[in-house]
Write an enzyme that holds these catalytic residues in place. Sequence first.
Site, PDB file in Angstrom:
ATOM      1  N   SER A 167      40.965  84.117  25.703  1.00  0.00           N
ATOM      2  CA  SER A 167      41.613  82.810  25.674  1.00  0.00           C
ATOM      3  C   SER A 167      41.043  81.977  24.544  1.00  0.00           C
ATOM      4  O   SER A 167      39.887  82.149  24.146  1.00  0.00           O
ATOM      5  CB  SER A 167      41.408  82.096  27.018  1.00  0.00           C
ATOM      6  OG  SER A 167      42.087  80.860  27.036  1.00  0.00           O
ATOM      7  N   ASP A 168      41.852  81.071  24.034  1.00  0.00           N
ATOM      8  CA  ASP A 168      41.389  80.142  23.012  1.00  0.00           C
ATOM      9  C   ASP A 168      42.206  78.867  23.132  1.00  0.00           C
ATOM     10  O   ASP A 168      43.354  78.897  23.607  1.00  0.00           O
ATOM     11  CB  ASP A 168      41.540  80.743  21.611  1.00  0.00           C
ATOM     12  CG  ASP A 168      40.650  80.032  20.616  1.00  0.00           C
ATOM     13  OD1 ASP A 168      39.434  80.295  20.626  1.00  0.00           O
ATOM     14  OD2 ASP A 168      41.154  79.188  19.851  1.00  0.00           O
ATOM     15  N   THR A 169      41.602  77.763  22.708  1.00  0.00           N
ATOM     16  CA  THR A 169      42.258  76.458  22.763  1.00  0.00           C
ATOM     17  C   THR A 169      42.068  75.744  21.438  1.00  0.00           C
ATOM     18  O   THR A 169      40.957  75.718  20.901  1.00  0.00           O
ATOM     19  CB  THR A 169      41.662  75.591  23.898  1.00  0.00           C
ATOM     20  OG1 THR A 169      41.820  76.280  25.140  1.00  0.00           O
ATOM     21  CG2 THR A 169      42.346  74.241  23.988  1.00  0.00           C
TER      22      THR A 169
END
Length: 193
Positions: free
Chosen positions: A71-73
């Site tokens: 995941s990445d934001t």
Amino acid sequence: MAAPALYLASSSPRRRQLLALLDLPFEVLAVDVDESAMPGESPLALVERLARAKAEAGAALAPQLLPVLGSDTVGELDGQLLVKPVDEQDAARMMRAMSGRSHFIHTAIAFSDGRRTLSHVVTSAVTFKPLSDPEIAAYWQSGEPADKAGGYGIQGRGGRFVSHLSGSYFAVVGLPLMETERLLNQFLGKETK
């Protein structure tokens, strides 16, 4: 401890806390992925590429053939990335730019088992109230913005600046719960209602 149902390719304490809310046993895999944007890469393309790269790097390290969650934001304002501030002046510049306006938070999730990878991006619009210079300075002094993309954390003191949120609160924090569970079920071939 129960055998893991999946692996989390992230060292983020927030993602670990959020994933635990899905009541699935998991183990953390430390992965090293270059998070630099490529020339001309849009924030949406960047965040999805990074989530997929983390899941695939984790799958290469996984001791069992289980789904690996990456995941990445990233934040976006006026088409530009909102990254972690380099210093107080940089944080103040970002906060002034977001003051009284909306910006986007894109969180990508991906599952991989080394053979295939599925990914999904969740975009949320966050609107800040107008901010005064003393508010911005006091927030920096709290220490919270220093390691946050966009210079704030919605789950902490930065939440007081948010006048409106359209989208997923959990995606803004770092892991969209409903979408993560849905993508995992899709990855595993389970039907969801």
